[in-house]
Design an enzyme around this catalytic site. Structure first.
Site, PDB file in Angstrom:
ATOM      1  N   LYS A  66       3.307   4.481  -0.959  1.00 24.14           N
ATOM      2  CA  LYS A  66       3.263   5.486  -2.023  1.00 24.14           C
ATOM      3  C   LYS A  66       4.505   6.370  -1.912  1.00 24.14           C
ATOM      4  CE  LYS A  66      -1.442   5.180  -0.632  1.00 24.14           C
ATOM      5  NZ  LYS A  66      -1.768   3.972  -1.325  1.00 24.14           N
ATOM      6  N   ASP A  83      16.134  11.832  -8.046  1.00 21.65           N
ATOM      7  CA  ASP A  83      17.575  12.030  -7.808  1.00 21.65           C
ATOM      8  C   ASP A  83      17.991  11.841  -6.356  1.00 21.65           C
ATOM      9  OD1 ASP A  83      17.846  12.572 -10.487  1.00 21.65           O
ATOM     10  OD2 ASP A  83      18.066  14.742 -10.258  1.00 21.65           O
ATOM     11  N   HIS A 102      -9.677  10.474   2.289  1.00 24.88           N
ATOM     12  CA  HIS A 102      -8.657   9.481   1.975  1.00 24.88           C
ATOM     13  C   HIS A 102      -7.333   9.777   2.673  1.00 24.88           C
ATOM     14  CE1 HIS A 102      -6.085   6.865  -0.634  1.00 24.88           C
ATOM     15  NE2 HIS A 102      -7.171   6.114  -0.616  1.00 24.88           N
ATOM     16  N   HIS A 123       0.822  -1.212   0.000  1.00 22.91           N
ATOM     17  CA  HIS A 123       0.000   0.000   0.000  1.00 22.91           C
ATOM     18  C   HIS A 123       0.861   1.269   0.000  1.00 22.91           C
ATOM     19  CE1 HIS A 123      -3.512   2.424   1.819  1.00 22.91           C
ATOM     20  NE2 HIS A 123      -3.927   1.983   0.642  1.00 22.91           N
ATOM     21  N   ASP A 147      -0.196  16.298  20.304  1.00 26.01           N
ATOM     22  CA  ASP A 147       0.189  17.472  21.088  1.00 26.01           C
ATOM     23  C   ASP A 147       0.637  18.655  20.234  1.00 26.01           C
ATOM     24  OD1 ASP A 147      -0.442  16.348  23.497  1.00 26.01           O
ATOM     25  OD2 ASP A 147       1.602  15.687  23.956  1.00 26.01           O
ATOM     26  N   LYS A 155      -4.490  10.147   5.507  1.00 25.52           N
ATOM     27  CA  LYS A 155      -4.123   9.356   6.690  1.00 25.52           C
ATOM     28  C   LYS A 155      -3.070  10.154   7.461  1.00 25.52           C
ATOM     29  CE  LYS A 155      -4.512   6.285   2.936  1.00 25.52           C
ATOM     30  NZ  LYS A 155      -5.902   6.007   2.948  1.00 25.52           N
TER      31      LYS A 155
END
Length: 529
Positions: A178, A183, A417, A176, A424, A419
């Site tokens: 991404k 470079d 979508h 999952h 704090d 996450k």
């Protein structure tokens, strides 16, 4: 006359036919040659390195949030354009839609300039993309690999389903992650895959998402993680697929994609991308970087191949190992939120210590995976009893609330979508990890924990804006006593048309949907959600 009832006889004939088809289905060449390769050395010269040196001190890391879909896609396209040596691209989904074609065109253009491109994609959604992936792989400067692939490559859903069932333990575990890295100097990670719904280019659905651009020292950790996945046993070269692509097909595809890119960048959408692109201004010093310390936490690629991995080696163990214990506030943003026993224990402990805990997730009407919402629904009353504040994003907010303008598109429906977790107002996690058992125990995930009060406050402000009653429903607990019986039920509060309103039913749902939700809630499937 047969001694079997007709339905049973037909079922047996169907099973025999299915097995015969399965035996004839094309398969992956598992002995395909896998040559290890690695990222560019951190000290190697590049134009990006020179530009960043003026703004990020040696040994430090810089960050910039990518909230809007236009900015998120434009930044990726600019990274591909500015790369001079390498592009490392890792995604769960890579659609063949408008934005997918734009990214593919950018990768091909970079390869034409001599940039080495490594593209690693999970195999969950490649059944109709094999020839396109093999065509990209045919370019001498592009290498494509599939992560944890289906060995049977049949397009017949019954055959593929049979093999998936037979090998379900392995195939139920997906990559999952991404990442988009240029470079070994600049990288993008977060919640977005490659597809129109992630970049405000889809007419029916827009995902409310969040990415971050990272520069400086932390990028080397992103690159090392990519190398681990690229060189793992679970990554199989596209040359193993039972299809081939000729040079002429590659040439036709290159011409088509370049023409496609030119057309779309000259459109209203293309002009919106150019206007939203933050990278030219970041590289020129016109937008300041958030300079901060950060940790990359990432599951090992072996998680998809081995069961019962030590929790300390997984992302959830690494996060716990950072010893970030909130003392005032914890804000959890997760589209698929199923806390489980362990999550509930954390929330109850934090509440016992006086920590304010807020959770933003999707309303049932906004969720694109209703079965996961059922898992969450089972925890709503216990969470509210513990003192956790819940907020459920509406599928469509009032235009006066502002979120429709924030989406930047004409999409008729929105779905959370992003996450991200904020502790704090000092530490913020941004990545691919959903707060559910699938992310914790089955899929591989990654994310950055950035120790920056300024960035944490910025992400908190984004979340708080989405939690406004014009944009989200707030479930509350209603306790009713009749005689000796005490009944606990949910009530949803929001603001509509400028007025406060309350609902005793799951908002914006039909009786059939609510009935389905109750059925799903009763199923013992939490560990797979």
């Amino acid at each position: 006359m047969s001694r079997w009832p007709d339905p049973l006889r037909l079922a047996c004939i169907g099973l025999v036919t299915l097995l015969a088809l399965a035996g004839c289905a094309p398969t992956l060449k598992l002995d395909a040659k896998r040559t290890p390769s690695y990222t560019l050395e951190k000290g190697a010269d590049s134009r990006l390195k020179t530009l960043l040196a003026a703004h990020i001190p040696p040994g430090e890391s810089g960050f910039h949030l990518l909230q809007g879909g236009h900015a998120a896609l434009a930044a990726r396209l600019t990274l591909a354009q500015r790369a001079t040596h390498t592009l490392d691209v890792q995604y769960y989904l890579f659609h063949n839609d408008t934005t997918g074609k734009l990214v593919a065109a950018a990768l091909l253009s970079a390869a034409e300039r001599g940039v080495r491109v490594r593209l690693l994609i999970d195999d969950i959604d490649t059944a109709d993309k094999e020839l396109r992936l093999v065509t990209l792989n045919a370019h001498p400067n592009i290498q494509v690999r599939l992560f944890n692939p289906f060995h049977t490559r049949s397009t017949n859903l019954l055959v593929k389903g049979w093999h998936a069932l037979r090998d379900s333990v392995r195939l139920n575990r997906r990559m999952h992650n991404k990442a988009f890295i240029a470079d070994n100097q600049l990288g993008i990670t977060g919640g977005r895959n490659i597809g129109d719904e992630y970049f405000d280019a889809h007419h029916d659905l827009a995902f409310v998402d969040l990415d971050v651009v990272a520069a400086g020292a932390i990028v080397d950790s992103l690159s090392q993680s990519f190398d681990q996945y690229w060189n793992s046993d679970a990554a199989v070269p596209a040359s193993a697929l039972p299809v081939t692509a000729s040079d002429s097909r590659l040439q036709r595809a290159t011409r088509f994609l370049q023409q496609f890119r030119a057309q779309h960048l000259d459109s209203a959408y293309g002009r919106a991308l150019t206007a939203a692109d933050p990278l030219p201004r970041l590289l020129a010093g016109k937008i300041p970087w958030h300079i901060a310390r950060a940790d990359l936490i990432v599951d090992p690629p072996e998680k998809v191949l081995k069961r019962n991995q030590s929790t300390s080696k997984l992302l959830i163990g690494q996060l716990a190992g950072l010893w970030i214990n909130p003392t005032q506030r914890a804000l959890i943003v997760s589209p698929y939120f199923v806390p489980g026993i362990t999550g509930m224990a954390y929330f109850e402990y934090w509440r016992s210590q006086g920590v304010q805990v807020d959770v933003l997730t999707n309303a049932y009407a906004a969720s694109d995976v209703p079965v996961v919402h059922a898992g969450y629904a089972n925890y709503r009353i216990p969470l509210l009893e513990a003192g956790v504040n819940l907020y459920e994003l509406k599928p469509v907010a009032e235009a006066t609330g502002g979120r429709l303008r924030d989406l930047g598109s004409g999409s008729s429906r929105a779905s959370l979508h992003a996450k991200t977790f904020i502790f704090d107002d000092e530490h913020v996690f941004i990545g691919s990890f959903n707060f559910d058992p699938r992310s914790a125990l089955l899929n591989t995930e990654m994310g950055l924990v950035i120790h920056s009060p300024e960035l944490a406050r910025q992400v908190t402000a984004i979340a708080r804006d989405a939690m406004r009653p014009e944009r989200s429903y707030q479930p509350t607990l209603v306790v009713e006593t009749t005689g000796k019986a005490t009944v606990k039920r949910l009530q949803w509060r929001d603001i509509h048309g400028g007025a406060e309103r309350f609902s005793d039913r799951e908002p914006e749902t039909t009786p059939i949907q609510r009935g389905l939700l109750r059925v799903l809630q009763a199923l013992p499937i939490e560990e797979h959600l």
